[in-house]
Scaffold this motif. Structure first.
Motif, short mmCIF file in Angstrom:
data_model
loop_
_atom_site.label_atom_id
_atom_site.label_comp_id
_atom_site.label_asym_id
_atom_site.label_seq_id
_atom_site.Cartn_x
_atom_site.Cartn_y
_atom_site.Cartn_z
N PHE A 95 -2.62 -11.99 24.35
CA PHE A 95 -2.03 -10.99 25.25
C PHE A 95 -1.59 -9.81 24.38
N GLY A 96 -1.61 -8.62 24.94
CA GLY A 96 -1.21 -7.44 24.18
C GLY A 96 0.28 -7.18 24.30
N ILE A 97 0.67 -6.39 25.30
CA ILE A 97 2.07 -6.07 25.55
C ILE A 97 2.47 -6.81 26.83
N TYR A 98 3.46 -7.68 26.75
CA TYR A 98 3.84 -8.55 27.87
C TYR A 98 5.31 -8.27 28.21
N LEU A 99 5.54 -7.74 29.41
CA LEU A 99 6.90 -7.46 29.87
C LEU A 99 7.30 -8.55 30.86
N VAL A 149 -14.35 -12.86 25.03
CA VAL A 149 -15.70 -13.28 25.42
C VAL A 149 -15.65 -14.09 26.71
N ASP A 150 -14.65 -14.97 26.84
CA ASP A 150 -14.52 -15.82 28.03
C ASP A 150 -13.15 -15.63 28.66
N GLU A 151 -13.10 -15.68 29.99
CA GLU A 151 -11.82 -15.50 30.69
C GLU A 151 -10.80 -16.58 30.33
N TYR A 152 -11.27 -17.82 30.17
CA TYR A 152 -10.31 -18.94 30.05
C TYR A 152 -9.52 -18.89 28.74
N ASN A 153 -10.04 -18.25 27.70
CA ASN A 153 -9.28 -18.22 26.44
C ASN A 153 -8.96 -16.79 26.00
N SER A 154 -8.80 -15.90 27.00
CA SER A 154 -8.40 -14.53 26.67
C SER A 154 -7.21 -14.15 27.54
N GLY A 155 -6.45 -13.17 27.10
CA GLY A 155 -5.27 -12.72 27.83
C GLY A 155 -5.45 -11.30 28.33
N ASN A 156 -4.38 -10.73 28.88
CA ASN A 156 -4.42 -9.39 29.46
C ASN A 156 -3.87 -8.36 28.47
N GLY A 157 -4.29 -7.12 28.64
CA GLY A 157 -3.88 -6.07 27.72
C GLY A 157 -2.42 -5.69 27.87
N ILE A 158 -2.05 -5.25 29.08
CA ILE A 158 -0.65 -4.92 29.38
C ILE A 158 -0.28 -5.73 30.61
N GLN A 159 0.72 -6.59 30.50
CA GLN A 159 1.10 -7.46 31.62
C GLN A 159 2.56 -7.25 31.98
N LEU A 160 2.82 -7.08 33.28
CA LEU A 160 4.18 -6.94 33.78
C LEU A 160 4.44 -8.08 34.76
N GLY A 180 -11.73 -4.60 26.33
CA GLY A 180 -12.13 -5.86 25.72
C GLY A 180 -11.15 -7.01 25.90
N VAL A 181 -10.36 -6.99 26.99
CA VAL A 181 -9.45 -8.11 27.27
C VAL A 181 -9.84 -8.72 28.62
N ARG A 182 -9.03 -9.64 29.14
CA ARG A 182 -9.37 -10.24 30.44
C ARG A 182 -9.12 -9.22 31.55
N ASP A 183 -7.85 -8.92 31.87
CA ASP A 183 -7.52 -7.82 32.78
C ASP A 183 -6.87 -6.73 31.94
N GLY A 184 -7.31 -5.49 32.11
CA GLY A 184 -6.74 -4.41 31.32
C GLY A 184 -5.24 -4.28 31.54
N ILE A 185 -4.85 -4.08 32.80
CA ILE A 185 -3.43 -3.97 33.17
C ILE A 185 -3.20 -4.95 34.32
#
Length: 398
Positions: A119-123, A141-152, A167-172
């Motif tokens: 995960f990138g920035i997680y609020l 590369v795969d949804e199951y082992n990737s996180g989101n870029g900016i998460q609130l 290049g992340v799962r969900d951008g925001i």
């Protein structure tokens, strides 16, 4: 933001007395600034538990060694500025982030570059903050082992502005987050959605670009959303769309561009939405309406060279279509008032057939399609009787 008359600047560098960021935080007092000199700092689980500014000089690298979270903020009045964070840990049980803000207020995260992240920035339950001018570059590369870029998550009154996320799962991603302003971001080449939000009300999205994501933008179970001046482009795929609206009420979708998407907007169970001044250009379907969408208005939009302008799966319609420009309109304007004298029916019988039997799409642009659309135009049987633009524009609306 509060300050202290005694606030000072503490220098951290690899051959200074204070050689690590953790040491700098330990000796700092409230409202001090840690000036982190250029270099590589191999640290993780850095806890900021007092009001501080972490200021990087020439982008010092903090390398988490893939061992866990890199920075965790648990105090109000914290600023993180000008750092380069890499190698966040990956876990199937813990959402490790490069920067996590927990139950804090008045935070600023700016000019930060994140690479090799989970995960990138997680609020988390944090309010009244700003996430500004950051660059988040994942290699998911795969949804199951990737996180989101900016998460609130359960965060309110936050401004997310001028970030680049790719290049992340969900951008925001937003969940249960109200009064959020998301401006001028570029969310591209993400595995799933450029922007994904659920149960988040009274939010504003302006001048963002969502391009070449798995499925564009998903907006679900929210109300009073303003989406203005955004670009949704090249979200292609069998289940892709520029924007998905599901259970959205009382929203405004104004002056956006939907270009070269499989579906421009996919709408389901969404009511009292104003669509005005949008450009739908070269999409497969400009607007695809699935059941239970009432009292929406489509006014002064441009529908340009889409395979299908409107697709509808119901015989009932109480949505308003008025004063739109349709590139497929073949009517005339004898009184020269700029409005076509013949109503335009945007729902074609062929789009109805494709909804029922997707395989028939191979007949697109064939003589067969022209014949059945002409027959339906003469005497509508399958398409909604009253779904028409009685006042189509003869020229594009600016």
């Amino acid at each position: 933001m509060g300050t202290s008359l005694w606030a000072k600047t503490i220098v951290v560098c690899q051959d200074c007395e204070l050689g690590s960021i953790k040491e700098g935080i330990a000796v700092a007092v409230d409202f001090d600034t840690l000036l982190i000199k250029k270099g590589t700092y191999k640290e993780y689980n850095i806890l900021i538990d007092k009001p501080l500014t972490l200021l990087g000089e020439n982008y010092p690298v903090i390398d988490g060694g893939k061992r866990g979270e890199i920075i965790r903020i648990v105090s109000d009045n914290v600023t993180v500025d000008g750092l380069f964070l890499i190698n966040v840990g990956t876990s199937y049980t813990t959402d490790y982030a490069a920067i996590r803000v927990v139950k804090s207020e008045n935070f600023i995260i700016q000019n930060v570059v994140l690479e090799k992240l989970f995960f990138g920035i997680y609020l988390e339950k944090s309010n009244h903050g700003k996430v500004y001018h950051n660059k988040i570059i994942g290699d998911a590369v795969d949804e199951y082992n990737s996180g989101n870029g900016i998460q609130l998550w359960y965060s309110h009154n936050v401004v997310v502005d001028r970030n680049i996320v790719q290049g992340v799962r969900d951008g925001i991603y937003l969940e249960f987050s109200d009064h959020i302003t998301i401006n001028n971001n570029q969310s591209t080449n993400n595995l799933r959605y450029g922007l994904h939000f659920m149960f988040s009300n009274d939010d504003t999205y302006t001048n963002n670009t969502f391009q070449n994501n798995g499925a564009g933008v998903a907006v679900m179970f929210s109300k009073r959303i303003l989406m203005k001046g955004n670009t949704f482009r090249q979200n292609w795929g069998s289940a892709a769309f520029g924007m998905l609206l599901k259970e959205i009420n009382d929203a405004e979708i104004i002056d956006n561009t939907f270009e070269e998407n499989t579906i421009g907007i996919n709408i389901e169970g969404s009511n009292r939405i104003t669509y005005e001044g949008n450009d739908f250009i070269n999409n497969g379907w400009a607007v695809k309406v699935l059941g239970a969408c009432y009292t929406n208005s489509f006014v002064k939009n441009n529908f340009l060279y889409n395979s299908f302008d409107i697709s509808y799966n119901s015989k009932l319609n109480d949505n308003k279509f008025e004063n739109n420009y349709w590139s497929n309109y073949t009517g005339y304007d004898l009184d020269k008032d700029g409005i076509g004298d013949v109503p335009y029916r945007p729902v074609k019988l062929f789009s109805y057939i494709v909804n029922r039997t997707p395989e028939t799409i191979v007949l697109l642009r064939s003589l067969f399609m022209d014949i059945i659309d002409f027959s339906e135009k003469v005497s509508p049987v399958f398409t909604p009787d009253n779904l028409m633009d009685a006042m189509p524009l003869m020229k594009k609306t600016e």
